[in-house]
Design a protein around this motif. Structure first.
Motif, PDB file in Angstrom:
ATOM      1  N   ASP A   1      -1.271  -3.979  20.249  1.00  0.00           N
ATOM      2  CA  ASP A   1      -0.303  -5.135  20.668  1.00  0.00           C
ATOM      3  C   ASP A   1      -0.795  -6.433  19.684  1.00  0.00           C
ATOM      4  OD1 ASP A   1       0.882  -3.816  22.491  1.00  0.00           O
ATOM      5  OD2 ASP A   1      -0.520  -4.022  24.051  1.00  0.00           O
ATOM      6  N   ASP A   2      -2.098  -6.797  19.749  1.00  0.00           N
ATOM      7  CA  ASP A   2      -2.528  -7.853  18.947  1.00  0.00           C
ATOM      8  C   ASP A   2      -2.020  -7.721  17.540  1.00  0.00           C
ATOM      9  OD1 ASP A   2      -4.334 -10.492  18.836  1.00  0.00           O
ATOM     10  OD2 ASP A   2      -5.143  -9.128  17.372  1.00  0.00           O
ATOM     11  N   PHE A   3      -2.339  -6.570  16.745  1.00  0.00           N
ATOM     12  CA  PHE A   3      -1.684  -6.612  15.478  1.00  0.00           C
ATOM     13  C   PHE A   3      -0.229  -6.547  15.331  1.00  0.00           C
ATOM     14  CE2 PHE A   3      -0.555  -3.621  11.807  1.00  0.00           C
ATOM     15  CZ  PHE A   3      -1.322  -4.303  10.936  1.00  0.00           C
ATOM     16  N   ILE A   4       0.460  -6.250  16.360  1.00  0.00           N
ATOM     17  CA  ILE A   4       2.083  -6.456  16.076  1.00  0.00           C
ATOM     18  C   ILE A   4       2.004  -7.870  16.263  1.00  0.00           C
ATOM     19  CG2 ILE A   4       4.223  -5.829  17.095  1.00  0.00           C
ATOM     20  CD1 ILE A   4       2.969  -3.086  17.861  1.00  0.00           C
ATOM     21  N   GLY A   5       1.529  -8.678  16.959  1.00  0.00           N
ATOM     22  CA  GLY A   5       1.630  -9.934  17.309  1.00  0.00           C
ATOM     23  C   GLY A   5       1.443 -10.832  16.106  1.00  0.00           C
ATOM     24  N   ARG A   6       0.411 -10.462  15.448  1.00  0.00           N
ATOM     25  CA  ARG A   6      -0.178 -11.053  14.025  1.00  0.00           C
ATOM     26  C   ARG A   6       1.044 -10.722  12.890  1.00  0.00           C
ATOM     27  NH1 ARG A   6      -5.438 -12.143  13.840  1.00  0.00           N
ATOM     28  NH2 ARG A   6      -4.698 -13.198  11.558  1.00  0.00           N
TER      29      ARG A   6
ATOM     30  N   ARG B   1       0.514 -12.249   0.728  1.00  0.00           N
ATOM     31  CA  ARG B   1       0.246 -12.901   1.806  1.00  0.00           C
ATOM     32  C   ARG B   1      -0.176 -11.717   2.989  1.00  0.00           C
ATOM     33  NH1 ARG B   1       5.356 -16.606   3.234  1.00  0.00           N
ATOM     34  NH2 ARG B   1       4.228 -16.951   4.733  1.00  0.00           N
ATOM     35  N   VAL B   2       0.686 -10.540   2.960  1.00  0.00           N
ATOM     36  CA  VAL B   2       0.275  -9.524   3.866  1.00  0.00           C
ATOM     37  C   VAL B   2      -0.956  -9.001   3.444  1.00  0.00           C
ATOM     38  CG1 VAL B   2       1.081  -7.302   4.572  1.00  0.00           C
ATOM     39  CG2 VAL B   2       2.911  -8.804   3.862  1.00  0.00           C
ATOM     40  N   ASP B   3      -1.309  -8.893   2.265  1.00  0.00           N
ATOM     41  CA  ASP B   3      -2.687  -8.443   1.966  1.00  0.00           C
ATOM     42  C   ASP B   3      -3.676  -9.471   2.563  1.00  0.00           C
ATOM     43  OD1 ASP B   3      -1.305  -6.653   0.545  1.00  0.00           O
ATOM     44  OD2 ASP B   3      -1.844  -7.387  -1.504  1.00  0.00           O
ATOM     45  N   ALA B   4      -3.501 -10.592   2.387  1.00  0.00           N
ATOM     46  CA  ALA B   4      -4.674 -11.708   2.954  1.00  0.00           C
ATOM     47  C   ALA B   4      -4.830 -11.437   4.459  1.00  0.00           C
ATOM     48  CB  ALA B   4      -4.075 -13.024   2.730  1.00  0.00           C
ATOM     49  N   LEU B   5      -3.698 -11.068   5.094  1.00  0.00           N
ATOM     50  CA  LEU B   5      -3.710 -10.895   6.766  1.00  0.00           C
ATOM     51  C   LEU B   5      -4.767  -9.748   6.944  1.00  0.00           C
ATOM     52  CD1 LEU B   5      -3.044 -11.354   9.562  1.00  0.00           C
ATOM     53  CD2 LEU B   5      -0.793 -10.313   9.147  1.00  0.00           C
ATOM     54  N   LEU B   6      -3.965  -8.433   6.037  1.00  0.00           N
ATOM     55  CA  LEU B   6      -4.933  -7.307   6.452  1.00  0.00           C
ATOM     56  C   LEU B   6      -6.280  -7.342   5.839  1.00  0.00           C
ATOM     57  CD1 LEU B   6      -1.835  -5.228   4.989  1.00  0.00           C
ATOM     58  CD2 LEU B   6      -2.534  -5.411   7.466  1.00  0.00           C
ATOM     59  N   GLU B   7      -6.531  -8.018   5.034  1.00  0.00           N
ATOM     60  CA  GLU B   7      -8.121  -8.019   4.605  1.00  0.00           C
ATOM     61  C   GLU B   7      -9.017  -8.832   5.674  1.00  0.00           C
ATOM     62  OE1 GLU B   7      -9.518  -6.874   2.142  1.00  0.00           O
ATOM     63  OE2 GLU B   7      -8.040  -6.043   1.045  1.00  0.00           O
ATOM     64  N   ALA B   8      -8.244  -9.857   6.279  1.00  0.00           N
ATOM     65  CA  ALA B   8      -8.981 -10.602   7.258  1.00  0.00           C
ATOM     66  C   ALA B   8      -8.858 -10.097   8.695  1.00  0.00           C
ATOM     67  CB  ALA B   8      -8.250 -12.281   7.215  1.00  0.00           C
ATOM     68  N   TYR B   9      -8.140  -9.138   8.968  1.00  0.00           N
ATOM     69  CA  TYR B   9      -7.880  -8.526  10.280  1.00  0.00           C
ATOM     70  C   TYR B   9      -8.931  -7.398  10.432  1.00  0.00           C
ATOM     71  CZ  TYR B   9      -5.763  -7.230  14.638  1.00  0.00           C
ATOM     72  OH  TYR B   9      -5.440  -7.009  15.868  1.00  0.00           O
ATOM     73  N   PRO B  10      -9.881  -7.403  11.410  1.00  0.00           N
ATOM     74  CA  PRO B  10     -10.872  -6.551  11.683  1.00  0.00           C
ATOM     75  C   PRO B  10     -10.342  -5.187  12.276  1.00  0.00           C
ATOM     76  CG  PRO B  10     -10.827  -7.943  13.537  1.00  0.00           C
ATOM     77  CD  PRO B  10      -9.622  -8.508  12.474  1.00  0.00           C
TER      78      PRO B  10
END
Length: 615
Positions: free
Chosen positions: A18-23, A264-273
């Motif tokens: 749920d949180d990942f979809i929201g991000r 920009r997608v890669d940056a989000l994925l790298e930062a998401y635990p």
């Protein structure tokens, strides 16, 4: 052109989904694959509520325009959810009241001939053994038989109209009354009671306006609630189609993003635990979503292409190539400078009313461009609201559409078909390799050679090329090279004899197909001619109704209404034909010869829906 895509595979804990979809929604750049989604009962209810919110927005738009019903000072609701629930309840009550009013009005029509009476006294008489029987019959039949019926029964006329008479007969319970009249059901109430109930139901409807006014002043909350419902449905689709792994502890999702924004997608994925992802290029078998990126001119005509389908990813976007042809075909079909001017002004007005990017502004530009092309072609042919402009400007050599355009329409069709074949050669060469395009190149050479050698002189003898005629060696060399490519290179790598057999079969199919394709372009001439003839007929009709010797005032009073109605009908019908038939030529003739392949999936990234959206 088609935007380049990057393919992603996401692996994450199910508790994070749920949180990942929201991000991802906040980022607004990733399209998650939800192929095969089957809505649950909860999802269906979400869809019904979303549809209900859309209907509420349409209703409120009309409701606010009625100053007699809308109270702008009404108190808003506390939330959009409450506003929608109260709106839905009020609509259900309003629908029930309207149905009741309809039923009562029908009953009132049946009760009106019986006038006012006391149903309680009628019931008391029946209890005492005195029954009233109700009849109606034709007026002339009643007048003819009234004396005889009155002698036999206790009969009283209640009411009459120009055609019918209503009367009652006093009878004993169960008594047979064989009159030549239609017996009617005993009324359960009188007209006064029916009208009282109608007034009561209408008062109930009026009271609901207060509830609708509260919903109307809460519209921003209602739109925000609708946006939240869409986001919930979006998330439900993603979670329902995600693949569960490790006994449901992990989920795997497939996503897509444009290459130019994928960093920009890669940056989000790298930062998401806790997320593992793989990134790559689409493969031929993938259901890759398609996003078109065209210049301002071609973007206007994307709405035409979207009525058929988006092009398959990895092929060619044909929008920039059919757009000029479509504009030209529209102008040819409408073929009147006056009609084109009206359409252009309508487009300019729409542009002034729709300044924000969107479908309406796109449609406004479409109308403006097509209208401008119609003005240009109408001036070329000298047609202005069905008037031959050569009568006004005899020195200008206007184009003779009726006498010369038939063959030109076929030539234009041949040009577009050959252009489509050229695009097909380029597309196959870029996707599968040049050797796979040799058969298409052979067909292009044969048809191009025949068109140049034989077609140009048919249009104008002065266009004959001396060294390239149907009897010249250059022409035969072109045909020979094209025939070899068509017959022996249609399937690279196969047995030459098999290729030859397939080539012969393709030759028959292609020849008959191309002949019918070219003949389809006659519709350009036929539609343009029919619209022009109808405009001329309406002008002649208006002029024919003017009395001989009438002054200018009388002429205007007679002609203007006929011209407005006639040209209005013709403009409406001709505009529809000018919109539909060029589309047909594009989707059938041009797309087929250009090797168009469709995709049923557009690029639709997860995104945050703000409160202003109503999609």
């Amino acid at each position: 052109m088609i935007a380049k895509m990057s393919k992603y595979a996401f692996v994450l804990y199910a508790a994070q989904s749920d949180d990942f979809i929201g991000r991802l929604r906040e980022l607004g750049l990733v399209d998650i694959t939800t192929t095969g989604w089957e809505p649950s009962e909860e999802d269906r209810q979400l869809m019904l509520d979303i549809e209900g919110c859309a209907r509420a927005a349409e209703f409120l738009k009309t409701f606010r325009a009625d100053a007699g019903r809308f109270d702008a000072q009404a108190a808003p609701f506390a939330s959009g959810e409450e506003a929608y629930a109260r709106y839905a309840a009020a609509q259900r009550e309003a629908a029930a009241l309207q149905a009741e009013i309809g039923r009562l009005e029908k009953a009132a029509e049946e009760l009106r001939p019986w006038g006012a009476f006391d149903p309680a006294r009628v019931g008391a008489l029946a209890a005492d053994g005195v029954v009233l029987r109700y009849f109606s019959t034709q007026r002339n039949l009643f007048d003819k038989n009234a004396a005889g019926w009155s002698a036999q029964y206790a009969l009283a006329e209640i009411g009459r109209s120009d055609a019918a008479v209503w009367f009652v007969v006093v009878a004993a319970p169960g008594e047979e009354i064989p009159l030549d009249a239609q017996e009617m059901k005993a009324p359960g109430m009188d007209i006064r009671e029916a009208e009282r109930r109608i007034a009561e139901a209408r008062a109930g409807l009026a009271r609901l306006d207060a509830e609708f006014s509260r919903v109307a002043v809460s519209e921003r909350l209602l739109v925000g609630y609708a946006a939240s419902l869409r986001e919930r449905l979006q998330g439900a689709r993603v979670k329902a189609t995600a693949h569960a792994e490790a006994e449901g502890r992990l989920v795997v999702m497939e996503g897509w993003a444009e290459k130019e924004t994928s960093d920009r997608v890669d940056a989000l994925l790298e930062a998401y635990p806790g997320v593992v992802y793989l990134k790559g290029d689409p493969e031929p078998g993938d259901d890759t979503p398609v996003k078109l990126k065209n210049n301002r001119f071609a973007r206007v005509f994307e709405l035409v292409g979207d009525m058929y389908a988006r092009p398959k990813y990895g092929t060619m976007d044909l929008t920039p190539f059919f757009a000029p042809f479509y504009m030209l075909f529209f102008g040819i079909c409408l073929n009147d400078a006056g009609y084109g001017a009206i359409l252009t002004l309508l487009g300019v007005w729409m542009l002034s009313r729709n300044r924000k990017p969107g479908m309406m502004r796109q449609a406004a530009w479409f109308a403006t461009l097509c209208g401008a092309m119609t003005v240009a072609f109408g001036l070329l042919c000298g047609s202005f609201f069905g008037i031959n402009m050569k009568e006004w400007f005899p020195g200008i050599p206007f184009f003779d559409f009726q006498g010369r355009f038939f063959s030109i329409a076929l030539a234009i069709g041949m040009v577009q078909i050959l252009f489509g074949m050229l695009l097909k050669v380029v597309m196959i060469s870029s996707t599968a390799g040049f050797r796979h395009s040799l058969a298409s190149l052979g067909w292009l050479l044969v048809l191009l050679g025949a068109s140049v050698a034989g077609g140009l002189p048919m249009l104008d003898p002065a266009w004959t090329i001396p060294f390239y005629t149907p009897s010249s060696p250059a022409f035969y060399a072109t045909l020979g090279a094209g025939a070899v490519l068509m017959l022996f290179f249609n399937s690279p790598g196969r047995n030459p004899f098999v290729n030859f057999g397939l080539g012969l079969w393709d030759t028959y199919n292609n020849l008959t197909g191309i002949l019918s394709d070219v003949l389809s372009y006659i519709r350009l001439f036929a539609i343009g001619l029919s619209g022009g003839i109808l405009a001329t007929v309406f002008n002649a009709l208006a002029d024919g109704f003017v009395p001989e010797g009438a002054n200018i005032v009388v002429r205007l009073l007679v002609m203007v209404p006929i011209l407005l109605v006639g040209h209005g009908i013709n403009l409406f019908m001709s505009t529809i034909s000018s919109f539909v038939h060029p589309m047909r030529l594009t989707f059938v003739e041009f797309y087929k010869n250009a090797g168009f392949e469709m995709s049923m999936r557009s690029f639709e990234p997860l995104r945050k829906m703000d409160d202003s959206e109503n999609q």
